[in-house]
Motif scaffolding. Structure first.
Motif, PDB file in Angstrom:
ATOM      1  N   ASP A 286      48.342  52.561  34.166  1.00 28.16           N
ATOM      2  CA  ASP A 286      47.873  53.151  35.413  1.00 28.16           C
ATOM      3  C   ASP A 286      46.394  53.522  35.353  1.00 28.16           C
ATOM      4  OD1 ASP A 286      47.348  56.010  36.663  1.00 28.16           O
ATOM      5  OD2 ASP A 286      48.891  55.097  37.924  1.00 28.16           O
ATOM      6  N   LEU A 287      45.981  54.135  34.230  1.00 28.36           N
ATOM      7  CA  LEU A 287      44.600  54.610  34.124  1.00 28.36           C
ATOM      8  C   LEU A 287      43.582  53.477  34.162  1.00 28.36           C
ATOM      9  CD1 LEU A 287      45.029  57.385  31.395  1.00 28.36           C
ATOM     10  CD2 LEU A 287      44.752  57.683  33.866  1.00 28.36           C
ATOM     11  N   ALA A 288      43.978  52.281  33.747  1.00 29.96           N
ATOM     12  CA  ALA A 288      43.038  51.157  33.760  1.00 29.96           C
ATOM     13  C   ALA A 288      42.675  50.758  35.186  1.00 29.96           C
ATOM     14  CB  ALA A 288      43.632  49.972  33.020  1.00 29.96           C
ATOM     15  N   TYR A 289      43.648  50.775  36.073  1.00 29.11           N
ATOM     16  CA  TYR A 289      43.373  50.435  37.474  1.00 29.11           C
ATOM     17  C   TYR A 289      42.469  51.495  38.110  1.00 29.11           C
ATOM     18  CZ  TYR A 289      47.022  46.929  36.907  1.00 29.11           C
ATOM     19  OH  TYR A 289      47.750  45.846  36.474  1.00 29.11           O
ATOM     20  N   GLU A 290      42.689  52.744  37.732  1.00 31.26           N
ATOM     21  CA  GLU A 290      41.828  53.809  38.233  1.00 31.26           C
ATOM     22  C   GLU A 290      40.401  53.646  37.705  1.00 31.26           C
ATOM     23  OE1 GLU A 290      40.442  57.069  40.233  1.00 31.26           O
ATOM     24  OE2 GLU A 290      42.422  56.138  40.451  1.00 31.26           O
ATOM     25  N   LEU A 291      40.269  53.229  36.434  1.00 33.76           N
ATOM     26  CA  LEU A 291      38.943  53.018  35.865  1.00 33.76           C
ATOM     27  C   LEU A 291      38.200  51.911  36.596  1.00 33.76           C
ATOM     28  CD1 LEU A 291      37.025  53.865  33.547  1.00 33.76           C
ATOM     29  CD2 LEU A 291      38.016  52.007  32.189  1.00 33.76           C
ATOM     30  N   CYS A 292      38.910  50.859  36.999  1.00 34.21           N
ATOM     31  CA  CYS A 292      38.280  49.779  37.761  1.00 34.21           C
ATOM     32  C   CYS A 292      37.708  50.292  39.074  1.00 34.21           C
ATOM     33  CB  CYS A 292      39.288  48.657  38.032  1.00 34.21           C
ATOM     34  SG  CYS A 292      39.765  47.688  36.589  1.00 34.21           S
ATOM     35  N   VAL A 293      38.443  51.151  39.737  1.00 36.28           N
ATOM     36  CA  VAL A 293      37.968  51.697  41.011  1.00 36.28           C
ATOM     37  C   VAL A 293      36.709  52.526  40.796  1.00 36.28           C
ATOM     38  CG1 VAL A 293      38.538  53.242  42.930  1.00 36.28           C
ATOM     39  CG2 VAL A 293      40.283  51.689  42.016  1.00 36.28           C
ATOM     40  N   ARG A 294      36.692  53.317  39.726  1.00 33.02           N
ATOM     41  CA  ARG A 294      35.558  54.222  39.503  1.00 33.02           C
ATOM     42  C   ARG A 294      34.334  53.515  38.939  1.00 33.02           C
ATOM     43  NH1 ARG A 294      36.438  57.521  35.644  1.00 33.02           N
ATOM     44  NH2 ARG A 294      38.611  57.237  35.032  1.00 33.02           N
ATOM     45  N   ARG A 295      34.545  52.436  38.173  1.00 28.06           N
ATOM     46  CA  ARG A 295      33.435  51.844  37.441  1.00 28.06           C
ATOM     47  C   ARG A 295      32.879  50.554  38.045  1.00 28.06           C
ATOM     48  NH1 ARG A 295      33.582  52.915  31.942  1.00 28.06           N
ATOM     49  NH2 ARG A 295      31.792  51.508  31.824  1.00 28.06           N
ATOM     50  N   VAL A 296      33.614  49.900  38.929  1.00 24.20           N
ATOM     51  CA  VAL A 296      33.123  48.654  39.519  1.00 24.20           C
ATOM     52  C   VAL A 296      32.409  48.982  40.824  1.00 24.20           C
ATOM     53  CG1 VAL A 296      33.741  46.393  40.456  1.00 24.20           C
ATOM     54  CG2 VAL A 296      34.958  47.303  38.458  1.00 24.20           C
ATOM     55  N   PRO A 297      31.117  48.686  40.927  1.00 17.95           N
ATOM     56  CA  PRO A 297      30.370  49.008  42.153  1.00 17.95           C
ATOM     57  C   PRO A 297      30.968  48.317  43.379  1.00 17.95           C
ATOM     58  CG  PRO A 297      28.871  48.431  40.365  1.00 17.95           C
ATOM     59  CD  PRO A 297      30.255  48.098  39.886  1.00 17.95           C
ATOM     60  N   VAL A 298      30.812  48.949  44.508  1.00 17.74           N
ATOM     61  CA  VAL A 298      31.349  48.408  45.763  1.00 17.74           C
ATOM     62  C   VAL A 298      30.810  47.009  46.025  1.00 17.74           C
ATOM     63  CG1 VAL A 298      31.421  48.726  48.257  1.00 17.74           C
ATOM     64  CG2 VAL A 298      31.670  50.710  46.749  1.00 17.74           C
ATOM     65  N   ALA A 299      29.538  46.782  45.747  1.00 19.48           N
ATOM     66  CA  ALA A 299      28.946  45.469  46.019  1.00 19.48           C
ATOM     67  C   ALA A 299      29.585  44.371  45.189  1.00 19.48           C
ATOM     68  CB  ALA A 299      27.440  45.517  45.750  1.00 19.48           C
ATOM     69  N   ASP A 300      30.090  44.717  43.989  1.00 21.33           N
ATOM     70  CA  ASP A 300      30.697  43.706  43.119  1.00 21.33           C
ATOM     71  C   ASP A 300      32.138  43.399  43.488  1.00 21.33           C
ATOM     72  OD1 ASP A 300      28.395  43.419  41.704  1.00 21.33           O
ATOM     73  OD2 ASP A 300      29.005  44.668  40.015  1.00 21.33           O
ATOM     74  N   ARG A 301      32.783  44.319  44.175  1.00 17.10           N
ATOM     75  CA  ARG A 301      34.209  44.133  44.468  1.00 17.10           C
ATOM     76  C   ARG A 301      34.469  42.909  45.330  1.00 17.10           C
ATOM     77  NH1 ARG A 301      35.419  50.476  45.994  1.00 17.10           N
ATOM     78  NH2 ARG A 301      34.914  51.333  43.926  1.00 17.10           N
ATOM     79  N   MET A 302      33.577  42.618  46.256  1.00 18.07           N
ATOM     80  CA  MET A 302      33.791  41.465  47.118  1.00 18.07           C
ATOM     81  C   MET A 302      33.286  40.172  46.486  1.00 18.07           C
ATOM     82  SD  MET A 302      30.952  42.219  50.091  1.00 18.07           S
ATOM     83  CE  MET A 302      31.741  43.798  50.442  1.00 18.07           C
ATOM     84  N   ARG A 303      32.578  40.291  45.343  1.00 19.75           N
ATOM     85  CA  ARG A 303      32.088  39.094  44.658  1.00 19.75           C
ATOM     86  C   ARG A 303      33.088  38.563  43.638  1.00 19.75           C
ATOM     87  NH1 ARG A 303      26.928  42.192  43.656  1.00 19.75           N
ATOM     88  NH2 ARG A 303      25.587  41.855  45.477  1.00 19.75           N
ATOM     89  N   ILE A 304      34.110  39.358  43.328  1.00 21.93           N
ATOM     90  CA  ILE A 304      35.120  38.941  42.356  1.00 21.93           C
ATOM     91  C   ILE A 304      36.367  38.525  43.116  1.00 21.93           C
ATOM     92  CG2 ILE A 304      36.488  39.627  40.363  1.00 21.93           C
ATOM     93  CD1 ILE A 304      34.370  41.738  39.742  1.00 21.93           C
ATOM     94  N   ASP A 305      36.730  37.271  42.999  1.00 16.98           N
ATOM     95  CA  ASP A 305      37.871  36.707  43.729  1.00 16.98           C
ATOM     96  C   ASP A 305      39.142  36.933  42.915  1.00 16.98           C
ATOM     97  OD1 ASP A 305      39.766  35.264  45.074  1.00 16.98           O
ATOM     98  OD2 ASP A 305      38.617  33.396  45.151  1.00 16.98           O
ATOM     99  N   LEU A 306      40.006  37.839  43.380  1.00 19.28           N
ATOM    100  CA  LEU A 306      41.244  38.166  42.677  1.00 19.28           C
ATOM    101  C   LEU A 306      42.466  37.533  43.335  1.00 19.28           C
ATOM    102  CD1 LEU A 306      40.611  41.931  41.808  1.00 19.28           C
ATOM    103  CD2 LEU A 306      40.193  39.905  40.397  1.00 19.28           C
ATOM    104  N   SER A 307      42.244  36.498  44.129  1.00 17.26           N
ATOM    105  CA  SER A 307      43.372  35.831  44.791  1.00 17.26           C
ATOM    106  C   SER A 307      44.266  35.109  43.793  1.00 17.26           C
ATOM    107  CB  SER A 307      42.855  34.844  45.837  1.00 17.26           C
ATOM    108  OG  SER A 307      42.058  33.834  45.233  1.00 17.26           O
ATOM    109  N   THR A 308      43.776  34.876  42.559  1.00 21.09           N
ATOM    110  CA  THR A 308      44.572  34.183  41.540  1.00 21.09           C
ATOM    111  C   THR A 308      45.541  35.127  40.826  1.00 21.09           C
ATOM    112  OG1 THR A 308      42.909  34.578  39.825  1.00 21.09           O
ATOM    113  CG2 THR A 308      42.692  32.569  41.128  1.00 21.09           C
ATOM    114  N   TRP A 309      45.412  36.422  41.091  1.00 20.61           N
ATOM    115  CA  TRP A 309      46.227  37.418  40.380  1.00 20.61           C
ATOM    116  C   TRP A 309      47.608  37.489  41.042  1.00 20.61           C
ATOM    117  CZ3 TRP A 309      43.608  42.624  38.737  1.00 20.61           C
ATOM    118  CH2 TRP A 309      44.353  43.207  37.704  1.00 20.61           C
TER     119      TRP A 309
END
Length: 439
Positions: free
Chosen positions: A271-294
């Motif tokens: 659980d904590l890893a998903y929370e870390l992604c939210v806190r540490r990945v800048p908003v601008a980068d979130r739309m640049r990473i394509d997670l449709s393969t997940w």
């Protein structure tokens, strides 16, 4: 994020545990993969700190290197002896682990080999050897022989001795739930049959096959990381991409970009890893990473499995990465035992996450009383799925050890194929066949 209430119409998932029929061992799986039609396809890939590939092994190459390590081990250890396997760079841990199995020895994965706690763990396990990446690498332990993983490869690239042929009930590893530096407690032997059956159940629940890639940063000394990154690919025909836990901690984008690079991904994290992604990945980068393969984002509650999964965390991650085409229905909460090496329950991916609101005061008294919503005395709990095929789950009164009814809090007991009944020490309850963990 769409979170469904507990559903009682899941009778197809409620199966009683039974002794598994004789099946393949981990050694059998690697041998079959190394001699089958996909022997020369990459099986394991290791990524560096920035996400660049630093090592690759086909099944045939891994089998050959493991046999060489096994030959070196046989000079100092006999079948059944315990061998310490600490973290190693690249794919050296993979080679060391399978080298132990090929030699018929029992690997003891550890977080490190320094300090009095590590020495105590070695004494408790009665280990006679430790595998190290090279002659200059760390890993010295008093009274324990050092066996170098890379040195035999320089001596010969040819296969030598045949691997041992363990029985399914023979131990595949000695798992310690706590890392050195904490009170380790006793190790738990996990058999080949139990380890293979558990990952086969995950494979079937999540439809993992040769087109899937397992992407993992979980530490390989921990049961969940080892089972997910090493055994699940062999059971399912999938490939695996691994990166160091430190690389994820420094920059969670390395993990997410590794997911993006594959076509069909199974990836698990606490659980904590998903929370870390939210806190540490800048908003601008979130739309640049394509997670449709997940396709399957498995989520647990932490190292012991008993920490609750937060519905708020799952919603925050889904909302944060929706611009990158992440779909919230790929979440699959689960629960495991024996340091996470053996799965107990797992939600069905591509279904709404099951959650319920319960009265906080009643939970403290051992009763799960549904309330309309969280707040004003209510708490939201995420279901950890229904039992995996062949697994039996009961909730017992800790004092009388009698099964309690649904929506009554007690100790979680799991009956895992090839492993018998495990007293987990975690508290929880069943509601509509769904397991909820309270702590």
């Amino acid at each position: 994020m769409s979170i469904a209430p507990p559903n009682g119409n899941r009778a197809e998932d409620r199966r009683t545990a039974a002794a598994p029929p004789p099946g393949p061992t981990v050694v059998d799986l690697l041998r079959d993969r190394a001699t089958g039609p996909g022997a020369d396809r990459p099986l394991f890939t290791a990524l560096g700190a920035a996400g660049e590939p630093v090592a690759r092994l086909t099944a045939a190459e891994l089998d050959a290197r493991a046999r060489l390590v096994a030959d070196a081990l046989r000079r100092t250890a006999r079948p059944g002896d315990r061998v310490v396997v600490p973290p190693m760079p690249g794919l050296d841990f993979h080679v060391a682990f399978f080298g132990c199995l090929h030699a018929g020895t029992v690997p003891v994965p550890v977080a490190d080999t320094a300090g009095p706690a590590a020495a105590a763990l070695v004494r408790d396990s009665r280990a006679g050897a430790v595998l190290v990446p090279d002659a200059a690498g760390p890993g010295s332990l008093p009274g324990v022989s050092r066996v170098v993983v890379r040195e035999p490869v320089r001596a010969s690239r040819h296969r030598r001795g045949a691997p041992e042929a363990p029985e399914p009930d023979a131990p595949a590893l000695l798992q310690y739930a706590a890392r050195p530096g904490r009170h380790a407690g006793g190790g738990v032997a996990v058999g080949h049959g139990a380890l293979v059956a558990a990952q086969a159940a995950v494979r079937d629940r999540c439809d993992i096959d040769s087109g899937t890639t397992v992407v993992s940063w979980l530490p390989l000394w921990h049961g969940t990381g080892l089972a997910t990154a090493l055994v699940l690919p062999l059971v399912s025909g999938a490939a695996a991409v691994t990166l160091e836990p430190a690389a994820f901690a420094r920059d969670p984008r390395v993990w997410l970009r590794a997911v993006e690079a594959e076509e069909d991904v199974f990836a698990a994290a606490p659980d904590l890893a998903y929370e870390l992604c939210v806190r540490r990945v800048p908003v601008a980068d979130r739309m640049r990473i394509d997670l449709s393969t997940w396709r399957v984002a498995a989520v647990g509650g932490g190292a012991g499995g008993g920490r609750p999964v937060s519905a708020r965390t799952l919603r925050r991650f889904a909302d944060a990465f929706r611009p990158g085409f992440f779909r919230e229905e790929v979440f699959a909460a689960g629960y495991g035992t024996s340091g996470g090496a053996l799965g107990v329950t797992l939600a069905r991916p591509l279904h709404p996450t099951v959650s319920g609101h319960y009265d906080r005061a009643a939970l403290a008294q051992g009763r799960a009383v549904p309330v309309p919503r969280a707040g004003r005395g209510g708490v939201e709990l995420v279901g950890r799925g229904t039992p995996l095929p062949g697994v039996g789950v009961r909730v017992l009164d800790p004092a009388s050890r009698r099964t309690v009814p649904e929506r009554v809090v007690g100790e979680i007991w799991a009956d895992v194929p090839g492993y018998a009944v495990s007293r987990t020490g975690d508290l929880g309850f069943l509601d509509g066949g769904e397991l909820f963990v309270t702590g």
